[in-house]
Design a protein around this motif. Sequence first.
Motif, PDB file in Angstrom:
ATOM      1  N   ASP A  94       0.841  -1.181   0.000  1.00 46.06           N
ATOM      2  CA  ASP A  94       0.000   0.000   0.000  1.00 46.06           C
ATOM      3  C   ASP A  94       0.883   1.239   0.000  1.00 46.06           C
ATOM      4  N   ILE A  95       0.928   1.955  -1.117  1.00 44.59           N
ATOM      5  CA  ILE A  95       1.790   3.135  -1.211  1.00 44.59           C
ATOM      6  C   ILE A  95       0.963   4.401  -1.456  1.00 44.59           C
ATOM      7  N   THR A  96      -0.348   4.335  -1.131  1.00 45.99           N
ATOM      8  CA  THR A  96      -1.207   5.497  -1.345  1.00 45.99           C
ATOM      9  C   THR A  96      -0.687   6.706  -0.581  1.00 45.99           C
ATOM     10  N   ALA A  97      -0.309   6.493   0.676  1.00 48.38           N
ATOM     11  CA  ALA A  97       0.188   7.604   1.489  1.00 48.38           C
ATOM     12  C   ALA A  97       1.454   8.193   0.888  1.00 48.38           C
ATOM     13  N   ALA A  98       2.352   7.338   0.392  1.00 45.02           N
ATOM     14  CA  ALA A  98       3.599   7.812  -0.205  1.00 45.02           C
ATOM     15  C   ALA A  98       3.315   8.638  -1.457  1.00 45.02           C
ATOM     16  N   GLU A  99       2.335   8.183  -2.259  1.00 38.23           N
ATOM     17  CA  GLU A  99       1.988   8.923  -3.466  1.00 38.23           C
ATOM     18  C   GLU A  99       1.461  10.309  -3.135  1.00 38.23           C
ATOM     19  N   GLU A 100       0.678  10.409  -2.041  1.00 37.07           N
ATOM     20  CA  GLU A 100       0.141  11.706  -1.639  1.00 37.07           C
ATOM     21  C   GLU A 100       1.257  12.639  -1.200  1.00 37.07           C
ATOM     22  N   ILE A 101       2.270  12.093  -0.517  1.00 37.43           N
ATOM     23  CA  ILE A 101       3.400  12.907  -0.073  1.00 37.43           C
ATOM     24  C   ILE A 101       4.172  13.436  -1.271  1.00 37.43           C
ATOM     25  N   VAL A 102       4.417  12.554  -2.251  1.00 31.26           N
ATOM     26  CA  VAL A 102       5.133  12.974  -3.462  1.00 31.26           C
ATOM     27  C   VAL A 102       4.366  14.071  -4.175  1.00 31.26           C
ATOM     28  N   SER A 103       3.041  13.921  -4.256  1.00 33.93           N
ATOM     29  CA  SER A 103       2.221  14.929  -4.926  1.00 33.93           C
ATOM     30  C   SER A 103       2.310  16.270  -4.220  1.00 33.93           C
ATOM     31  N   GLU A 104       2.304  16.242  -2.885  1.00 36.89           N
ATOM     32  CA  GLU A 104       2.390  17.487  -2.106  1.00 36.89           C
ATOM     33  C   GLU A 104       3.751  18.151  -2.289  1.00 36.89           C
ATOM     34  N   ILE A 105       4.811  17.353  -2.259  1.00 31.96           N
ATOM     35  CA  ILE A 105       6.167  17.886  -2.445  1.00 31.96           C
ATOM     36  C   ILE A 105       6.295  18.501  -3.829  1.00 31.96           C
ATOM     37  N   GLU A 106       5.757  17.805  -4.841  1.00 34.20           N
ATOM     38  CA  GLU A 106       5.845  18.297  -6.209  1.00 34.20           C
ATOM     39  C   GLU A 106       5.140  19.639  -6.357  1.00 34.20           C
ATOM     40  N   GLU A 107       3.979  19.771  -5.716  1.00 36.95           N
ATOM     41  CA  GLU A 107       3.222  21.021  -5.813  1.00 36.95           C
ATOM     42  C   GLU A 107       3.982  22.175  -5.168  1.00 36.95           C
ATOM     43  N   LYS A 108       4.555  21.937  -3.993  1.00 36.47           N
ATOM     44  CA  LYS A 108       5.286  23.000  -3.292  1.00 36.47           C
ATOM     45  C   LYS A 108       6.551  23.385  -4.048  1.00 36.47           C
ATOM     46  N   ALA A 109       7.259  22.384  -4.550  1.00 37.36           N
ATOM     47  CA  ALA A 109       8.500  22.660  -5.282  1.00 37.36           C
ATOM     48  C   ALA A 109       8.220  23.418  -6.574  1.00 37.36           C
ATOM     49  N   LYS A 111       5.853  25.530  -7.074  1.00 34.06           N
ATOM     50  CA  LYS A 111       5.573  26.922  -6.726  1.00 34.06           C
ATOM     51  C   LYS A 111       6.856  27.712  -6.553  1.00 34.06           C
ATOM     52  N   ARG A 112       7.910  27.053  -6.144  1.00 37.68           N
ATOM     53  CA  ARG A 112       9.212  27.727  -5.997  1.00 37.68           C
ATOM     54  C   ARG A 112      10.001  27.678  -7.303  1.00 37.68           C
ATOM     55  N   ALA A 113       9.370  27.240  -8.371  1.00 37.17           N
ATOM     56  CA  ALA A 113      10.004  27.119  -9.690  1.00 37.17           C
ATOM     57  C   ALA A 113      11.186  26.156  -9.650  1.00 37.17           C
ATOM     58  N   GLU A 114      11.149  25.198  -8.720  1.00 33.68           N
ATOM     59  CA  GLU A 114      12.224  24.209  -8.624  1.00 33.68           C
ATOM     60  C   GLU A 114      12.006  23.068  -9.613  1.00 33.68           C
ATOM     61  N   LEU A 115      10.729  22.743  -9.881  1.00 33.24           N
ATOM     62  CA  LEU A 115      10.403  21.647 -10.780  1.00 33.24           C
ATOM     63  C   LEU A 115       9.719  22.184 -12.030  1.00 33.24           C
ATOM     64  N   VAL A 116       9.867  21.444 -13.117  1.00 31.59           N
ATOM     65  CA  VAL A 116       9.274  21.870 -14.382  1.00 31.59           C
ATOM     66  C   VAL A 116       7.828  21.383 -14.458  1.00 31.59           C
ATOM     67  N   SER A 117       7.045  22.022 -15.306  1.00 32.24           N
ATOM     68  CA  SER A 117       5.659  21.610 -15.506  1.00 32.24           C
ATOM     69  C   SER A 117       5.521  20.651 -16.669  1.00 32.24           C
ATOM     70  N   ASP A 118       6.553  20.602 -17.522  1.00 33.87           N
ATOM     71  CA  ASP A 118       6.532  19.735 -18.696  1.00 33.87           C
ATOM     72  C   ASP A 118       7.890  19.070 -18.849  1.00 33.87           C
ATOM     73  N   GLU A 119       7.871  17.764 -19.118  1.00 30.86           N
ATOM     74  CA  GLU A 119       9.108  16.993 -19.254  1.00 30.86           C
ATOM     75  C   GLU A 119      10.056  17.564 -20.303  1.00 30.86           C
ATOM     76  N   THR A 120       9.487  18.132 -21.369  1.00 27.32           N
ATOM     77  CA  THR A 120      10.319  18.634 -22.464  1.00 27.32           C
ATOM     78  C   THR A 120      11.250  19.762 -22.029  1.00 27.32           C
ATOM     79  N   GLU A 121      10.913  20.431 -20.918  1.00 27.10           N
ATOM     80  CA  GLU A 121      11.770  21.503 -20.409  1.00 27.10           C
ATOM     81  C   GLU A 121      13.117  20.975 -19.899  1.00 27.10           C
TER      82      GLU A 121
END
Length: 298
Positions: A94-109, A111-121
């Motif tokens: 059961d990795i549902t909780a882990a997936e939610e954590i990754v999603s939250e981290i991705e959203e916060k990062a 917002k800080r322009a740390e992560l790209v919105s599209d793989e092609t970038e």
Amino acid sequence: MRELKEKQVLSSKEKGKLELSDKAIQLLRLIPEDGSYVGNTFLRRRLGWPAEDEYWDAGQEHLDKGLIQTGKGRGGSVALVVASPEGGEARALDITAAEEIVSEIEEKAAKRAELVSDETELYEPLKKWIESTLGRPVEEVGDYFLVKITASPSGRKRESGQWSRPDVTSVQVNTYELVPHPDVEVSSYEVKRYGDASNLSSVFEAASHSRWAHFTYLVVEDSETAPLALSERFEQELLRYDVGLIKMFKHDGSYKFVEDLEPSFQPPESKDLDELLKGFFASDGKNLRKFKQAIGKA
């Protein structure tokens, strides 16, 4: 109605190349990574392939390689094989909780322009790093090196029978003083965003490029503030299929690259290598002439 038939599988326990068709990769992305079962009817509807046999053939590829297992239910079902830490029978995690954590981290990062919105970038920074880190030493000794972004154009489906394109590909020619024939080396780079990086299908997609490339890499976007925590199974699959791992992350506005795992040399069949090179140099006569000159076929 056709059904998937499980066979005795050796490749699931042995180290070696993994070759998957484009259809098989598309199917794999829809199967839950936590080991839970999903119905064949649901998967076929989601994929929307016109010919029913396309689905069954793709599923049989996974069964033959020990990547999935079949289950009961109306129309049958499949699940990803997830090995237990003790090496016993496959079990669902059961990795549902882990997936939610990754999603939250991705959203916060993001917002800080740390992560790209599209793989092609991620393609162009990776290409520049390959040119400076791997290409420059080759060219300094007078040998040939060329790296290209080779991902399929956005929104365009791959043609049937066309080589399964890595996102980035490099071609290198090595010459030696006493060895009579130059060596051609191809490296493939499959790129994944932070949110997709820990999915096992990323490893299998990168491994499928070993059919054409001597060295295969998975390149994942990472976060300096919340580094990826890849599972033990993920690392085992990288080692089993000799796939290298490169992590790229933003630091002070520019990308840094870390090669966590080096790939092993896996020479492809000559006909498959030739197929890739034809696609790599298609509509690029200038670089094709330079390549032919480097291998003595000008």
